[in-house]
Write a protein that holds these residues in place. Sequence first.
Motif, short mmCIF file in Angstrom:
data_model
loop_
_atom_site.label_atom_id
_atom_site.label_comp_id
_atom_site.label_asym_id
_atom_site.label_seq_id
_atom_site.Cartn_x
_atom_site.Cartn_y
_atom_site.Cartn_z
N SER A 70 0.86 -1.19 0.00
CA SER A 70 0.00 0.00 0.00
C SER A 70 0.89 1.23 0.00
N LEU A 71 0.35 2.36 -0.43
CA LEU A 71 1.11 3.60 -0.39
C LEU A 71 1.48 3.95 1.05
N ALA A 72 0.54 3.72 1.96
CA ALA A 72 0.78 4.05 3.37
C ALA A 72 1.92 3.22 3.94
N ASN A 73 1.99 1.95 3.56
CA ASN A 73 3.06 1.11 4.07
C ASN A 73 4.41 1.56 3.52
N ALA A 74 4.45 1.90 2.25
CA ALA A 74 5.70 2.39 1.66
C ALA A 74 6.15 3.67 2.36
N CYS A 75 5.21 4.55 2.66
CA CYS A 75 5.56 5.80 3.33
C CYS A 75 6.11 5.56 4.72
N ARG A 76 5.65 4.51 5.36
CA ARG A 76 6.19 4.14 6.67
C ARG A 76 7.68 3.82 6.57
N PHE A 77 8.07 3.20 5.47
CA PHE A 77 9.48 2.88 5.25
C PHE A 77 10.28 4.14 4.92
N TYR A 78 9.67 5.10 4.23
CA TYR A 78 10.39 6.34 3.95
C TYR A 78 10.67 7.11 5.25
N VAL A 79 9.74 7.04 6.18
CA VAL A 79 9.96 7.65 7.49
C VAL A 79 11.13 6.95 8.20
N LYS A 80 11.15 5.63 8.12
CA LYS A 80 12.25 4.87 8.72
C LYS A 80 13.59 5.27 8.09
N LEU A 81 13.57 5.53 6.78
CA LEU A 81 14.78 5.96 6.09
C LEU A 81 15.27 7.30 6.63
N LEU A 82 14.36 8.25 6.78
CA LEU A 82 14.74 9.55 7.32
C LEU A 82 15.27 9.41 8.74
N ASP A 83 14.64 8.56 9.53
CA ASP A 83 15.12 8.32 10.89
C ASP A 83 16.53 7.73 10.86
N HIS A 84 16.74 6.80 9.95
CA HIS A 84 18.06 6.16 9.80
C HIS A 84 19.13 7.19 9.44
N LEU A 85 18.76 8.15 8.61
CA LEU A 85 19.69 9.18 8.17
C LEU A 85 19.74 10.36 9.14
N GLN A 86 18.95 10.27 10.20
CA GLN A 86 18.87 11.32 11.23
C GLN A 86 18.46 12.66 10.63
N ILE A 87 17.44 12.60 9.79
CA ILE A 87 16.90 13.79 9.15
C ILE A 87 15.49 14.02 9.68
N GLU A 88 15.27 15.19 10.22
CA GLU A 88 13.98 15.48 10.85
C GLU A 88 12.89 15.80 9.83
N HIS A 108 0.24 12.17 5.27
CA HIS A 108 0.30 11.33 6.47
C HIS A 108 1.38 11.76 7.46
N TYR A 109 2.41 12.45 6.97
CA TYR A 109 3.52 12.83 7.85
C TYR A 109 3.85 14.32 7.68
N PRO A 110 2.90 15.18 7.98
CA PRO A 110 3.11 16.62 7.76
C PRO A 110 4.30 17.19 8.52
N GLU A 111 4.62 16.59 9.66
CA GLU A 111 5.73 17.09 10.47
C GLU A 111 7.09 16.80 9.83
N ARG A 112 7.11 15.91 8.83
CA ARG A 112 8.38 15.55 8.18
C ARG A 112 8.57 16.26 6.84
N VAL A 113 7.56 17.02 6.40
CA VAL A 113 7.59 17.61 5.06
C VAL A 113 7.55 19.14 5.13
N ASN A 114 8.60 19.76 4.60
CA ASN A 114 8.68 21.23 4.57
C ASN A 114 7.89 21.79 3.39
N THR A 115 8.08 21.20 2.23
CA THR A 115 7.34 21.59 1.03
C THR A 115 7.12 20.34 0.18
N LEU A 116 6.15 20.43 -0.71
CA LEU A 116 5.90 19.35 -1.68
C LEU A 116 5.86 19.96 -3.07
N THR A 117 6.66 19.40 -3.97
CA THR A 117 6.63 19.80 -5.38
C THR A 117 6.19 18.62 -6.21
#
Length: 284
Positions: A70-88, A108-117
């Motif tokens: 699902s898109l939601a599940n994939a996005c969960r992994f992208y959050v894990k990636l940012l956590d792994h890279l220590q990027i807020e 789903h993760y507005p706190e992790r996104v500054n802008t969307l293009t």
Amino acid sequence: MKRRVETITFDGGTLEYSVTGKGTPILVMHGGHSNCYEEFGYTALIEQGYSIITPSRPGYGRTSKEIGKSLANACRFYVKLLDHLQIESVHVIAISAGGPSGICFASHYPERVNTLTLQSAVTKEWLTPKDTEYKLGEILFRPPVEKWIWKLISSLNNAFPRLMFRAMSPQFSTLPFQRIKSLMNEKDIEAFRKMNSRQRSGEGFLIDLSQTAAVSLKDLQAIICPVLIMQSVYDGLVDLSHAHHAKEHIRGAVLCLLHSWGHLIWLGKEAAETGSILLGFLES
């Protein structure tokens, strides 16, 4: 282009990603048939002090197809990636068939996104099983056939770059080739050749086809970050209705209609304007 390519594993799923450049982080959701080796538009961003993180989306490259259940599940992994890279938080750029991934992540993760293009992006149901393009995609771009299709395209493109550009570029544009020719740069032929050399579908394109309808109005309406929508008026792959749909349903979104020769807005005589508009948005 120099980049670091690695994989990480969470919950039994593997996510491949690349990092290039140093500076303010941008997360790129690449388009269909692409992977973490994508490079359209990257050079200008790197030169202006941005770092670009590109995960191979589910089914592409070495990323597990199961992540894309699902898109939601994939996005969960992208959050894990940012956590792994220590990027807020990051700027997100979502390209073509990567549009649904970018929309889902931003909603789903507005706190992790500054802008969307959104660049030439799918923002609603795209191809359906009734469409000829969908049926052909299921035949030509499924494993193992896709491997040989892309090998053939790459071989022909390497041997006859101008001929292949002339043959294939009209698929990306609503314009006849003579008009494309008047709007293109000489460098477009080499960029097009390199694109075809790095592309593979893996299991990813079939996942893309199955998930475009998963983007809901609720997802679009939930996005609260600044949003820039960029698309050529001559796009031959993604109908302009996608750009207008996003503009209508994302609060405060800015729509920028370009006059580049087609779907690949990073090519042609208007490419510098595309880069300038994006940089202006990111720095505003």
